[in-house]
Design a protein around this motif. Structure first.
Motif, PDB file in Angstrom:
ATOM      1  N   ALA A  53       0.814  -1.216   0.000  1.00  0.00           N
ATOM      2  CA  ALA A  53       0.000   0.000   0.000  1.00  0.00           C
ATOM      3  C   ALA A  53       0.843   1.260   0.000  1.00  0.00           C
ATOM      4  O   ALA A  53       0.448   2.280  -0.582  1.00  0.00           O
ATOM      5  CB  ALA A  53      -0.933   0.000   1.212  1.00  0.00           C
ATOM      6  N   ASP A  54       2.020   1.242   0.618  1.00  0.00           N
ATOM      7  CA  ASP A  54       2.867   2.430   0.656  1.00  0.00           C
ATOM      8  C   ASP A  54       3.439   2.795  -0.708  1.00  0.00           C
ATOM      9  O   ASP A  54       3.978   3.890  -0.885  1.00  0.00           O
ATOM     10  CB  ASP A  54       4.023   2.230   1.645  1.00  0.00           C
ATOM     11  CG  ASP A  54       3.555   2.356   3.088  1.00  0.00           C
ATOM     12  OD1 ASP A  54       2.531   3.027   3.304  1.00  0.00           O
ATOM     13  OD2 ASP A  54       4.195   1.778   3.972  1.00  0.00           O
ATOM     14  N   ARG A  55       3.315   1.899  -1.655  1.00  0.00           N
ATOM     15  CA  ARG A  55       3.802   2.195  -3.007  1.00  0.00           C
ATOM     16  C   ARG A  55       2.775   2.929  -3.846  1.00  0.00           C
ATOM     17  O   ARG A  55       3.009   3.209  -5.020  1.00  0.00           O
ATOM     18  CB  ARG A  55       4.182   0.884  -3.704  1.00  0.00           C
ATOM     19  CG  ARG A  55       5.381   0.186  -3.071  1.00  0.00           C
ATOM     20  CD  ARG A  55       5.552  -1.226  -3.612  1.00  0.00           C
ATOM     21  NE  ARG A  55       5.545  -1.271  -5.065  1.00  0.00           N
ATOM     22  CZ  ARG A  55       5.568  -2.396  -5.773  1.00  0.00           C
ATOM     23  NH1 ARG A  55       5.592  -3.552  -5.141  1.00  0.00           N
ATOM     24  NH2 ARG A  55       5.563  -2.356  -7.092  1.00  0.00           N
ATOM     25  N   PRO A  63       0.164   2.502 -14.678  1.00  0.00           N
ATOM     26  CA  PRO A  63      -0.151   1.555 -15.750  1.00  0.00           C
ATOM     27  C   PRO A  63      -1.350   0.686 -15.409  1.00  0.00           C
ATOM     28  O   PRO A  63      -1.736   0.573 -14.256  1.00  0.00           O
ATOM     29  CB  PRO A  63       1.120   0.706 -15.800  1.00  0.00           C
ATOM     30  CG  PRO A  63       1.548   0.643 -14.351  1.00  0.00           C
ATOM     31  CD  PRO A  63       1.209   1.996 -13.775  1.00  0.00           C
ATOM     32  N   LEU A  64      -1.918   0.076 -16.454  1.00  0.00           N
ATOM     33  CA  LEU A  64      -2.926  -0.948 -16.273  1.00  0.00           C
ATOM     34  C   LEU A  64      -2.249  -2.308 -16.288  1.00  0.00           C
ATOM     35  O   LEU A  64      -1.304  -2.533 -17.040  1.00  0.00           O
ATOM     36  CB  LEU A  64      -3.975  -0.876 -17.384  1.00  0.00           C
ATOM     37  CG  LEU A  64      -4.879   0.358 -17.418  1.00  0.00           C
ATOM     38  CD1 LEU A  64      -5.808   0.286 -18.613  1.00  0.00           C
ATOM     39  CD2 LEU A  64      -5.679   0.495 -16.132  1.00  0.00           C
ATOM     40  N   ALA A 119       3.060   4.361 -10.814  1.00  0.00           N
ATOM     41  CA  ALA A 119       3.619   3.432 -11.800  1.00  0.00           C
ATOM     42  C   ALA A 119       4.069   2.128 -11.160  1.00  0.00           C
ATOM     43  O   ALA A 119       4.249   1.133 -11.846  1.00  0.00           O
ATOM     44  CB  ALA A 119       4.785   4.083 -12.535  1.00  0.00           C
ATOM     45  N   ASP A 120       4.268   2.130  -9.850  1.00  0.00           N
ATOM     46  CA  ASP A 120       4.762   0.932  -9.182  1.00  0.00           C
ATOM     47  C   ASP A 120       3.670  -0.108  -8.947  1.00  0.00           C
ATOM     48  O   ASP A 120       3.974  -1.254  -8.683  1.00  0.00           O
ATOM     49  CB  ASP A 120       5.397   1.297  -7.845  1.00  0.00           C
ATOM     50  CG  ASP A 120       6.740   1.982  -8.016  1.00  0.00           C
ATOM     51  OD1 ASP A 120       7.178   2.608  -7.065  1.00  0.00           O
ATOM     52  OD2 ASP A 120       7.313   1.880  -9.113  1.00  0.00           O
ATOM     53  N   LEU A 121       2.397   0.302  -8.958  1.00  0.00           N
ATOM     54  CA  LEU A 121       1.325  -0.649  -8.666  1.00  0.00           C
ATOM     55  C   LEU A 121       0.204  -0.470  -9.685  1.00  0.00           C
ATOM     56  O   LEU A 121      -0.510   0.531  -9.662  1.00  0.00           O
ATOM     57  CB  LEU A 121       0.797  -0.429  -7.242  1.00  0.00           C
ATOM     58  CG  LEU A 121       0.092  -1.622  -6.592  1.00  0.00           C
ATOM     59  CD1 LEU A 121       1.014  -2.839  -6.516  1.00  0.00           C
ATOM     60  CD2 LEU A 121      -0.381  -1.258  -5.193  1.00  0.00           C
ATOM     61  N   ALA A 122       0.070  -1.444 -10.570  1.00  0.00           N
ATOM     62  CA  ALA A 122      -0.859  -1.330 -11.705  1.00  0.00           C
ATOM     63  C   ALA A 122      -2.297  -1.512 -11.256  1.00  0.00           C
ATOM     64  O   ALA A 122      -2.584  -2.106 -10.204  1.00  0.00           O
ATOM     65  CB  ALA A 122      -0.497  -2.369 -12.759  1.00  0.00           C
ATOM     66  N   TRP A 123      -3.216  -1.025 -12.094  1.00  0.00           N
ATOM     67  CA  TRP A 123      -4.648  -1.222 -11.881  1.00  0.00           C
ATOM     68  C   TRP A 123      -5.096  -2.505 -12.586  1.00  0.00           C
ATOM     69  O   TRP A 123      -4.832  -2.691 -13.768  1.00  0.00           O
ATOM     70  CB  TRP A 123      -5.451  -0.047 -12.447  1.00  0.00           C
ATOM     71  CG  TRP A 123      -5.396   1.177 -11.600  1.00  0.00           C
ATOM     72  CD1 TRP A 123      -4.573   2.253 -11.743  1.00  0.00           C
ATOM     73  CD2 TRP A 123      -6.202   1.451 -10.459  1.00  0.00           C
ATOM     74  NE1 TRP A 123      -4.801   3.179 -10.776  1.00  0.00           N
ATOM     75  CE2 TRP A 123      -5.818   2.718  -9.961  1.00  0.00           C
ATOM     76  CE3 TRP A 123      -7.218   0.764  -9.809  1.00  0.00           C
ATOM     77  CZ2 TRP A 123      -6.406   3.302  -8.850  1.00  0.00           C
ATOM     78  CZ3 TRP A 123      -7.805   1.344  -8.694  1.00  0.00           C
ATOM     79  CH2 TRP A 123      -7.404   2.601  -8.225  1.00  0.00           C
ATOM     80  N   ILE A 124      -5.759  -3.361 -11.830  1.00  0.00           N
ATOM     81  CA  ILE A 124      -6.327  -4.584 -12.403  1.00  0.00           C
ATOM     82  C   ILE A 124      -7.784  -4.287 -12.735  1.00  0.00           C
ATOM     83  O   ILE A 124      -8.538  -3.835 -11.876  1.00  0.00           O
ATOM     84  CB  ILE A 124      -6.239  -5.752 -11.412  1.00  0.00           C
ATOM     85  CG1 ILE A 124      -4.793  -5.958 -10.962  1.00  0.00           C
ATOM     86  CG2 ILE A 124      -6.800  -7.031 -12.034  1.00  0.00           C
ATOM     87  CD1 ILE A 124      -4.669  -6.872  -9.762  1.00  0.00           C
TER      88      ILE A 124
END
Length: 291
Positions: free
Chosen positions: A166-168, A208-209, A181-186
């Motif tokens: 979560a901290d990302r 990003p996705l 950018a470190d954690l994409a959307w699903i």
């Protein structure tokens, strides 16, 4: 058959009519119709009384047997549908079946031990009209003619990520991290682009996705738990998972509709299951998971 038994028991057409609450003409007409349908004479008239012929005796025997069976049926079945018991077939999308209904079904069985529940978790919409199910929970307004439908509320969705990631996420409950950018959307595959969660991610979710796209909320949950990215989850799902962190307040919602076939709506077993569902949604509204 009822008229034949009245005739043989009362002896005359007029007396049979009085016992049945109809006039003699009606009795005569019904007897004539039965004799014509069977192509056999059922009574002879002797000394002003109707005496069964051999064919009539056969009909009387069958009619008495049927009368006994019908009386037994009425005795066995009378009141059965006023007591909550028997099979109820219920269908819903997997997320609602797996995460909302199944964990709470013990209360239904504890309250109504004679009820059996077929809980069908199916992304496709089973037909209540064709009696593939007695009850359905839908995430879209039902369109079938003649069905009984009622809106239960709106499931609230919020973004979640695995707690150790979560901290990302930039902006997660005030956190500032390495950036979006470190954690994409699903999100959902193309045929589900019109549902509220997918529309929100397409509009508000930044790149990003994830290369993973799905057709149901259950694989999205599992992907988030696996650390593959973040996504929108029902609040009642996200808050029940100790390994997840909510990244913001709820951002969208989706209506839930209860659909029941009218032929079974008045039965006690359906009333019991519907009451159980209403109780679940009252609980969710109190917790703020449903609007």
């Amino acid at each position: 058959m009822r008229f034949v038994l009245a005739i043989v028991r009362e002896g005359t057409l007029s007396a049979a009519g009085r016992s049945l609450g109809v006039d003699q003409t009606t009795v005569t007409r019904r007897l004539a119709a039965l004799e014509e349908g069977l192509n056999a004479r059922l009574f002879d008239r002797r000394d002003g009384r109707l005496i069964p012929t051999p064919a009539g005796e056969e009909v009387i025997t069958r009619a008495e047997r049927a009368e006994v069976e019908l009386a037994a049926l009425e005795r066995d079945v009378a009141g059965r549908d006023t007591k909550p018991g028997g099979l109820v077939r219920m269908t819903s999308v997997p997320t609602l079946s797996n995460r909302l209904l199944a964990p709470r079904v013990g209360l239904l069985f504890e309250t109504y031990p004679d009820i059996d529940l077929d809980l069908i978790a199916e992304p496709a919409t089973l037909s209540v009209t064709r009696r593939e199910a007695d009850i359905a929970l839908r995430l879209t307004r039902p369109t079938e003619d003649g069905m009984i439908a009622r809106r239960l509320g709106a499931i609230r969705y919020a973004p979640y990520a695995r707690s150790d990631l979560a901290d990302r996420v930039d902006g997660a409950e005030g956190r500032r991290g390495a950036g979006d950018a470190d954690l994409a959307w699903i999100t959902y595959e193309e045929s589900f682009a019109a549902i509220p969660q997918a529309k929100w991610i397409a509009k508000e979710g930044k790149e990003p996705l994830s290369p993973l796209r799905v057709n149901d909320g259950e694989p999205i949950l599992q992907a988030v738990l696996a650390g593959l990215g973040r996504s929108l989850l029902p609040v009642f799902v996200g808050e029940a998972e100790p390994g997840l962190t909510r990244l913001s307040d709820p951002v969208t919602s989706r209506d839930v509709w209860l659909v029941v076939h009218p032929h079974v709506r008045r039965s006690a077993r359906i009333d019991a299951v519907v009451g159980w569902i209403d109780g679940i949604f009252a609980e969710l509204k109190k917790a703020g998971a449903v609007a």
